[in-house]
Motif scaffolding. Structure first.
Motif, PDB file in Angstrom:
ATOM      1  N   ARG A  24       0.828  -1.210   0.000  1.00  7.44           N
ATOM      2  CA  ARG A  24       0.000   0.000   0.000  1.00  7.44           C
ATOM      3  C   ARG A  24       0.865   1.263   0.000  1.00  7.44           C
ATOM      4  O   ARG A  24       0.584   2.213  -0.738  1.00  7.44           O
ATOM      5  N   ARG A  25       1.928   1.262   0.804  1.00  7.43           N
ATOM      6  CA  ARG A  25       2.804   2.436   0.862  1.00  7.43           C
ATOM      7  C   ARG A  25       3.538   2.652  -0.459  1.00  7.43           C
ATOM      8  O   ARG A  25       3.744   3.793  -0.891  1.00  7.43           O
ATOM      9  N   ILE A  26       3.931   1.547  -1.101  1.00  5.89           N
ATOM     10  CA  ILE A  26       4.597   1.656  -2.415  1.00  5.89           C
ATOM     11  C   ILE A  26       3.655   2.319  -3.417  1.00  5.89           C
ATOM     12  O   ILE A  26       4.052   3.214  -4.167  1.00  5.89           O
ATOM     13  N   LYS A  27       2.407   1.887  -3.419  1.00  2.15           N
ATOM     14  CA  LYS A  27       1.418   2.455  -4.340  1.00  2.15           C
ATOM     15  C   LYS A  27       1.165   3.923  -4.041  1.00  2.15           C
ATOM     16  O   LYS A  27       1.064   4.756  -4.961  1.00  2.15           O
ATOM     17  N   GLU A  28       1.088   4.270  -2.768  1.00  2.00           N
ATOM     18  CA  GLU A  28       0.850   5.657  -2.380  1.00  2.00           C
ATOM     19  C   GLU A  28       2.049   6.535  -2.744  1.00  2.00           C
ATOM     20  O   GLU A  28       1.881   7.702  -3.121  1.00  2.00           O
ATOM     21  N   HIS A  29       3.238   5.978  -2.649  1.00  2.00           N
ATOM     22  CA  HIS A  29       4.465   6.744  -2.910  1.00  2.00           C
ATOM     23  C   HIS A  29       4.647   7.023  -4.401  1.00  2.00           C
ATOM     24  O   HIS A  29       5.113   8.099  -4.779  1.00  2.00           O
ATOM     25  N   ASN A  30       4.270   6.042  -5.230  1.00  2.00           N
ATOM     26  CA  ASN A  30       4.501   6.190  -6.671  1.00  2.00           C
ATOM     27  C   ASN A  30       3.386   5.494  -7.446  1.00  2.00           C
ATOM     28  O   ASN A  30       3.349   4.268  -7.537  1.00  2.00           O
ATOM     29  N   GLN A  31       2.493   6.289  -8.002  1.00  2.57           N
ATOM     30  CA  GLN A  31       1.360   5.744  -8.751  1.00  2.57           C
ATOM     31  C   GLN A  31       1.794   5.075 -10.052  1.00  2.57           C
ATOM     32  O   GLN A  31       1.049   4.289 -10.637  1.00  2.57           O
ATOM     33  N   LYS A  32       3.011   5.386 -10.535  1.00  2.00           N
ATOM     34  CA  LYS A  32       3.493   4.845 -11.807  1.00  2.00           C
ATOM     35  C   LYS A  32       4.496   3.709 -11.626  1.00  2.00           C
ATOM     36  O   LYS A  32       5.195   3.329 -12.570  1.00  2.00           O
ATOM     37  N   VAL A  33       4.582   3.158 -10.435  1.00  2.18           N
ATOM     38  CA  VAL A  33       5.567   2.120 -10.144  1.00  2.18           C
ATOM     39  C   VAL A  33       5.323   0.879 -10.997  1.00  2.18           C
ATOM     40  O   VAL A  33       4.182   0.554 -11.346  1.00  2.18           O
ATOM     41  N   LYS A  34       6.410   0.205 -11.365  1.00  2.00           N
ATOM     42  CA  LYS A  34       6.337  -1.051 -12.094  1.00  2.00           C
ATOM     43  C   LYS A  34       6.789  -2.176 -11.160  1.00  2.00           C
ATOM     44  O   LYS A  34       7.794  -2.042 -10.456  1.00  2.00           O
ATOM     45  N   ILE A  35       6.055  -3.272 -11.158  1.00  2.00           N
ATOM     46  CA  ILE A  35       6.351  -4.413 -10.291  1.00  2.00           C
ATOM     47  C   ILE A  35       6.852  -5.581 -11.144  1.00  2.00           C
ATOM     48  O   ILE A  35       6.208  -5.958 -12.125  1.00  2.00           O
ATOM     49  N   ILE A  36       8.002  -6.145 -10.761  1.00  2.00           N
ATOM     50  CA  ILE A  36       8.516  -7.353 -11.414  1.00  2.00           C
ATOM     51  C   ILE A  36       8.472  -8.477 -10.394  1.00  2.00           C
ATOM     52  O   ILE A  36       9.126  -8.412  -9.356  1.00  2.00           O
ATOM     53  N   LEU A  37       7.672  -9.479 -10.683  1.00  2.00           N
ATOM     54  CA  LEU A  37       7.461 -10.586  -9.755  1.00  2.00           C
ATOM     55  C   LEU A  37       8.107 -11.856 -10.288  1.00  2.00           C
ATOM     56  O   LEU A  37       7.716 -12.372 -11.334  1.00  2.00           O
ATOM     57  N   PHE A  38       9.113 -12.349  -9.579  1.00  2.00           N
ATOM     58  CA  PHE A  38       9.735 -13.626  -9.925  1.00  2.00           C
ATOM     59  C   PHE A  38       9.039 -14.714  -9.118  1.00  2.00           C
ATOM     60  O   PHE A  38       8.889 -14.591  -7.901  1.00  2.00           O
ATOM     61  N   ILE A  39       8.646 -15.766  -9.789  1.00  2.00           N
ATOM     62  CA  ILE A  39       7.928 -16.833  -9.112  1.00  2.00           C
ATOM     63  C   ILE A  39       8.533 -18.185  -9.500  1.00  2.00           C
ATOM     64  O   ILE A  39       8.901 -18.394 -10.657  1.00  2.00           O
ATOM     65  N   ARG A  40       8.675 -19.064  -8.529  1.00  2.00           N
ATOM     66  CA  ARG A  40       9.291 -20.365  -8.792  1.00  2.00           C
ATOM     67  C   ARG A  40       8.400 -21.483  -8.265  1.00  2.00           C
ATOM     68  O   ARG A  40       7.423 -21.238  -7.549  1.00  2.00           O
ATOM     69  N   ASP A  41       8.721 -22.707  -8.642  1.00  2.00           N
ATOM     70  CA  ASP A  41       8.016 -23.874  -8.130  1.00  2.00           C
ATOM     71  C   ASP A  41       7.879 -23.726  -6.613  1.00  2.00           C
ATOM     72  O   ASP A  41       8.862 -23.511  -5.911  1.00  2.00           O
ATOM     73  N   PRO A  42       6.641 -23.802  -6.072  1.00  2.00           N
ATOM     74  CA  PRO A  42       6.439 -23.540  -4.642  1.00  2.00           C
ATOM     75  C   PRO A  42       7.182 -24.497  -3.710  1.00  2.00           C
ATOM     76  O   PRO A  42       7.577 -24.097  -2.610  1.00  2.00           O
ATOM     77  N   VAL A  43       7.367 -25.744  -4.140  1.00  2.00           N
ATOM     78  CA  VAL A  43       8.141 -26.671  -3.303  1.00  2.00           C
ATOM     79  C   VAL A  43       9.612 -26.255  -3.314  1.00  2.00           C
ATOM     80  O   VAL A  43      10.282 -26.249  -2.272  1.00  2.00           O
ATOM     81  N   ASP A  44      10.124 -25.874  -4.486  1.00  2.00           N
ATOM     82  CA  ASP A  44      11.510 -25.390  -4.572  1.00  2.00           C
ATOM     83  C   ASP A  44      11.710 -24.169  -3.681  1.00  2.00           C
ATOM     84  O   ASP A  44      12.740 -24.020  -3.023  1.00  2.00           O
ATOM     85  N   ARG A  45      10.724 -23.257  -3.695  1.00  2.00           N
ATOM     86  CA  ARG A  45      10.822 -22.051  -2.862  1.00  2.00           C
ATOM     87  C   ARG A  45      10.881 -22.424  -1.389  1.00  2.00           C
ATOM     88  O   ARG A  45      11.691 -21.876  -0.619  1.00  2.00           O
ATOM     89  N   MET A  46      10.034 -23.359  -0.999  1.00  2.00           N
ATOM     90  CA  MET A  46       9.971 -23.809   0.391  1.00  2.00           C
ATOM     91  C   MET A  46      11.293 -24.456   0.816  1.00  2.00           C
ATOM     92  O   MET A  46      11.840 -24.152   1.887  1.00  2.00           O
ATOM     93  N   VAL A  47      11.829 -25.340  -0.032  1.00  2.00           N
ATOM     94  CA  VAL A  47      13.100 -26.011   0.261  1.00  2.00           C
ATOM     95  C   VAL A  47      14.229 -24.985   0.357  1.00  2.00           C
ATOM     96  O   VAL A  47      15.055 -25.032   1.272  1.00  2.00           O
ATOM     97  N   SER A  48      14.248 -24.034  -0.582  1.00  2.00           N
ATOM     98  CA  SER A  48      15.295 -23.019  -0.604  1.00  2.00           C
ATOM     99  C   SER A  48      15.251 -22.149   0.652  1.00  2.00           C
ATOM    100  O   SER A  48      16.298 -21.788   1.216  1.00  2.00           O
ATOM    101  N   HIS A  49      14.044 -21.794   1.091  1.00  2.00           N
ATOM    102  CA  HIS A  49      13.871 -20.947   2.271  1.00  2.00           C
ATOM    103  C   HIS A  49      14.390 -21.652   3.530  1.00  2.00           C
ATOM    104  O   HIS A  49      15.119 -21.057   4.335  1.00  2.00           O
TER     105      HIS A  49
END
Length: 244
Positions: A24-49
């Motif tokens: 919410r704060r990011i959106k309020e700070h910059n209405q033109k912000v661009k978001i890059i979302l990296f997403i991986r296999d959820p089990v891989d993410r869990m194991v890596s974490h």
């Protein structure tokens, strides 16, 4: 963020997507912000974490086993992407979000880089070394592993907080900022050093992830695909649940 005119600047953290006030704060700070979302296999993410917690000395092998016996542990929750992505899309439009599949990044980093450059409006002739490995998970270690383990338990143990003596210590500690001191100690005790038996421990963690947990993540991906159609059909790669 402040930057020179005609320059693009950004920040990155896996924690933002789990923190609605931050979004919410990011959106309020910059209405033109661009978001890059990296997403991986959820089990891989869990194991890596979990692997990261082992490498930085927070977890022992015994802790890993105990945590994965908890059917609804926090590592599983953070791999259930749908509710976090739902929040993300409530704050930002689809046109302002670029989704990158981690498998694609490994397979063709130049193609992914070109997508990102196009998304944020930078000339595609921009070049960088895509062969250099930066911040590798296998390069994390500790000077004295037991220190991070003790700090983690002091900061997170609900059992200790219910003991009168420790209640008093936590109260005093909150007044003098002992939490910041302990976190700083943990941070400075963590170094770039290859941890022994990385492959062995990673394999151990993966084996301890239960079929039930994998299937929970598989089902969650059905909801995630409402927002991200690019998710591979074979995620999680070792789930035994097949959905039509």
């Amino acid at each position: 963020f402040m930057c020179e005119k005609n320059k693009i600047i950004g920040d990155f953290s896996p924690g933002y997507i789990y923190n609605e006030p931050a979004l919410r704060r990011i959106k309020e700070h910059n209405q033109k912000v661009k978001i890059i979302l990296f997403i991986r296999d959820p089990v891989d993410r869990m194991v890596s974490h979990i692997m990261l917690r082992y490498q930085n000395g927070t977890f022992t092998k015994k802790d890993i086993k105990r945590i994965l016996l908890e059917s609804n542990n926090s590592f599983l929750q953070q791999s259930k992407y749908s509710m976090y992505i739902d929040t993300l899309f409530r704050y930002f439009s689809k046109e302002d979000i670029l989704v990158v599949i981690f498998d694609d990044l490994k397979k063709d980093p130049q193609k992914v880089l070109n997508r990102i450059l196009n998304f944020i409006g930078i000339n595609k002739n921009y070049s960088m070394n895509l062969q250099k490995v930066v911040n590798s998970g296998d390069s994390i270690g500790t000077r004295v592993p037991i220190i991070n383990h003790i700090v983690y338990n002091l900061l997170s143990s609900s059992k200790l907080r219910n003991i009168s003596f420790f209640k008093y210590l936590y109260f005093i500690g909150s007044k003098v900022g002992i939490g910041k001191i302990l976190r700083s100690l943990k941070r400075h005790n963590t170094i770039h050093k290859k941890t022994k038996n990385n492959n062995e421990i990673r394999s151990y963690i993966r084996k301890k992830v239960t079929s039930q947990q994998k299937n929970i993540l598989k089902l969650d991906l059905v909801n995630t695909k409402k927002y991200i159609s690019e998710i591979p059909e074979n995620w999680p790669v070792d789930s035994n649940l097949f959905l039509k």
